[in-house]
Design a protein around this motif. Structure first.
Motif, PDB file in Angstrom:
ATOM      1  N   UNK A 124       0.927  -1.176   0.059  1.00  0.00           N
ATOM      2  CA  UNK A 124       0.020  -0.047  -0.244  1.00  0.00           C
ATOM      3  C   UNK A 124       0.856   1.399  -0.003  1.00  0.00           C
ATOM      4  N   UNK A 125       2.035   1.169   0.616  1.00  0.00           N
ATOM      5  CA  UNK A 125       2.819   2.607   0.799  1.00  0.00           C
ATOM      6  C   UNK A 125       3.431   2.866  -0.601  1.00  0.00           C
ATOM      7  N   UNK A 126       3.679   1.670  -1.421  1.00  0.00           N
ATOM      8  CA  UNK A 126       4.533   2.240  -2.596  1.00  0.00           C
ATOM      9  C   UNK A 126       3.141   2.262  -3.649  1.00  0.00           C
ATOM     10  N   UNK A 127       2.105   1.639  -3.610  1.00  0.00           N
ATOM     11  CA  UNK A 127       1.061   1.783  -4.578  1.00  0.00           C
ATOM     12  C   UNK A 127       0.139   3.233  -4.280  1.00  0.00           C
ATOM     13  N   UNK A 128       0.065   3.457  -3.044  1.00  0.00           N
ATOM     14  CA  UNK A 128      -0.588   4.609  -2.987  1.00  0.00           C
ATOM     15  C   UNK A 128       0.388   5.896  -2.554  1.00  0.00           C
ATOM     16  N   UNK A 129       1.707   5.523  -2.445  1.00  0.00           N
ATOM     17  CA  UNK A 129       2.607   6.568  -2.047  1.00  0.00           C
ATOM     18  C   UNK A 129       2.125   7.394  -0.899  1.00  0.00           C
ATOM     19  N   UNK A 130       1.775   6.688   0.233  1.00  0.00           N
ATOM     20  CA  UNK A 130       1.093   7.179   1.307  1.00  0.00           C
ATOM     21  C   UNK A 130       1.605   6.307   2.381  1.00  0.00           C
ATOM     22  N   UNK A 131       2.355   6.744   3.393  1.00  0.00           N
ATOM     23  CA  UNK A 131       2.619   5.809   4.480  1.00  0.00           C
ATOM     24  C   UNK A 131       1.477   5.848   5.607  1.00  0.00           C
TER      25      UNK A 131
END
Length: 596
Positions: free
Chosen positions: A418-425
């Motif tokens: 999710x961090x890579x796909x959404x670019x959101x921690x």
């Protein structure tokens, strides 16, 4: 949110409260005095002296759940010199609320401890038989009520045996996507109604409209289901669309004395599950609340007290505010009422004694104090409407079953994805929390199923676990279990459905094309720092943040180390292979030396 009626006040001044607002008529002089106040524009709590007789104060001959409404006074959050927390009143500055009269025992709270510990400590010193404690406030939303009314065919008037008047409706909130329309009028004209609102110049401005035939019917047919979570799920889902377009239905699932049904004025403890919305892809999980009250005349349920927990830190597009409020408001408010945008389901336990219902209500009153002061912070993944309600029951030793997380390994794997796909921690942390949370606390439908399964097993003596003293007392007090299916009220809104019970089902419901997903942005409502008490404990750290930190450590240290170890191992294997090949060449016999 501005009210449609003449709600004008001088800033910083407390509006007057008249005899109708406090449940008494007063002298003729008092009525003339209040009439003058109305003419001067301070009109929330004062009622015109020439109003028709069928307008009544919301406090006359009324209850708020287990409480007598006459024990309250009508006010707003701008009241001064009140023992209620200022942080609680702040949310209701322009809303009609009911406050307990002076001298009544109001629920308190303990500073410097978690909310769960607060409830546990309170329960140790307050047995179920202790006197009922009053809530900090009840959100009644409107100061007047009209009972047993009929709406004219065109929806322009309401009438009862006491008279009639012009009907107006509270305006739609700007963020609200749908509202009352001709279909609503067509449905409501077929039945008698209870309306909450305010009279003004010969009109009644309705804020809540509640069908009187939505009730606990003594003639409710018997229905036997398995005393399990799946048995309840099948009942919720047995009609298409979760029953959104079906008639109201009541069915008796169990009764101690078959056919007796002497339920009038009996205390009740209920759980309400609201379904999925048809026009909001963030609302497929539904909503959940605990209910207490007494069975009203002819099985009326509208004045049962609903304990609605909802986020305080953003404005609702429908005007919802977390509060204790009457069930007819919770379901029938023209903007915020759940029944205007999805079907609902109630499992109601009729009790022979109010002690268990009062015990739970007293604990919830303490929790609301902590909620308004922000010791308890609403989080959709870990502290939502189901989480808070289940935690209160568990703190009182109702051991609601833990269904467990969706999957811990799946949660861990979701963090880098999710961090890579959404670019959101932040989204990665939230996804971990969703997937690692106990599903009983996460999904309203699962909480409804597990609590309902407990009630059925207590009633039928089918529980597979040893009961706690609390559960034993509840089982002894049960007289009947009744299931109610409340349809969605017709309006311009898309039809809802039953709520999801899993993350997988949620993802099957929403469009895969993100551009087609319906998400409703709402503005933030920051809590004033001046109201934030200095004794608040820091909120618990989200589990997802710990998982993210572990993944960050692995990415910085662990993954390079693993690559180095792999490289060393690979290099070692390569060197061994080369040495073995060299040795094989050295020991081989040349062809020219072969014997002939």
């Amino acid at each position: 949110m501005a009210l449609p009626w003449n709600l004008q006040r001088s800033r910083g001044r407390t509006p007057p409260i008249n005899m109708h607002a406090t449940g008494r008529r007063g002298t003729a002089g008092e009525r003339r005095k209040n009439g003058a106040r109305c003419r001067h524009g301070v009109a929330l709590a004062c009622i015109s002296v020439d109003r028709p007789a069928f307008y009544e104060s919301a406090l006359v001959d009324a209850k708020f759940g287990l409480y007598q409404a006459a024990d309250f006074v009508i006010s707003t959050g701008r009241v001064s010199n009140s023992p209620v927390l200022e942080s609680a009143l702040w949310y209701f500055r322009d809303e009609t609320i009911a406050l307990p009269r002076a001298g009544l025992p109001i629920a308190d709270f303990t500073r410097g401890v978690s909310v769960e510990e607060d409830v546990v400590r309170w329960s140790r010193s307050h047995p179920p038989e202790a006197p009922l404690e009053y809530p900090p406030l009840v959100w009644v939303a409107a100061p007047e009520i009209v009972r047993s009314a009929r709406m004219s065919a065109d929806g322009s008037r309401i009438s009862s045996d006491a008279g009639s008047c012009v009907l107006s409706l509270m305006p739609k909130i700007a963020l609200n996507r749908s509202y009352y329309n001709d279909a609503s009028t067509g449905f409501l004209t077929q039945r008698t109604l209870t309306l909450r609102g305010q009279s003004s110049e010969g009109r009644f401005i309705a804020r809540t409209i509640w069908p009187d035939d939505f009730r606990l019917d003594r003639a409710a047919p018997e229905r036997r289901i398995d005393a399990t979570a799946l048995g309840l799920r099948s009942l919720v889902r047995e009609v298409p669309g979760g029953g959104a377009q079906n008639p109201f239905a009541a069915m008796t699932l169990w009764e101690r004395d078959a056919g007796a049904r002497n339920w009038s004025n009996k205390p009740v403890l209920g759980v309400v599950l609201n379904g999925a919305q048809g026009d909001d892809d963030e609302a497929h999980g539904g909503h959940f609340a605990l209910i207490t009250g007494r069975v009203g005349k002819d099985g009326a349920i509208g004045d049962w007290l609903t304990n609605n927990f909802y986020t305080l830190d953003s404005f609702s597009e429908k005007g919802i505010i977390a509060a204790m409020l009457p069930l007819d408001n919770y379901l029938g408010d023209l903007n915020s009422g759940q029944s205007w945008y999805r079907p609902s389901y109630l499992l109601v336990a009729v009790l022979r004694n109010e002690r268990i219902a009062a015990y739970i209500q007293g604990a919830l009153a303490r929790v609301y104090n902590q909620f308004y002061r922000h010791q308890l912070v609403y989080r959709h993944a870990t502290m939502n409407c189901a989480s808070i309600s289940v935690d209160v029951l568990r703190a009182l030793k109702w051991n609601v079953r833990v269904r467990g997380p969706t999957g811990r390994l799946l949660a861990a794997a979701s963090v880098p994805y999710v961090a890579l796909r959404e670019r959101s921690a932040e989204k990665a942390v939230q996804m971990y929390d969703y997937l690692s949370e106990d599903r009983t606390r996460l999904f309203p439908a699962v909480a409804f199923e597990e609590i309902g399964a407990d009630l059925l097993s207590f009633a039928t003596a089918a529980s597979e676990r040893a009961l706690t003293p609390f559960e034993t007392l509840l089982a002894a007090d049960l007289e009947a279990l009744v299931f109610l299916r409340v349809p969605q009220l017709p309006s311009s809104r898309a039809w809802g459905d039953c709520p999801v019970v899993s993350t997988a089902e949620y993802h099957r419901r929403i469009p895969t094309d993100r551009s087609q997903q319906q998400i409703i942005p709402v503005p933030a409502r920051p809590f004033p720092e001046g109201l934030r008490p200095p004794d608040l404990l820091p909120p618990p750290r989200p589990r997802g943040e710990i998982a993210l930190a572990i993944w960050a450590f692995l990415s910085i240290v662990g993954i390079p180390w693993l690559l180095w170890r792999w490289w060393r191992a690979h290099r070692g294997r390569r060197n061994v292979s080369m040495a073995q090949a060299e040795e094989a060449r050295a020991t081989a016999i040349p062809r020219s030396a072969d014997p002939k």
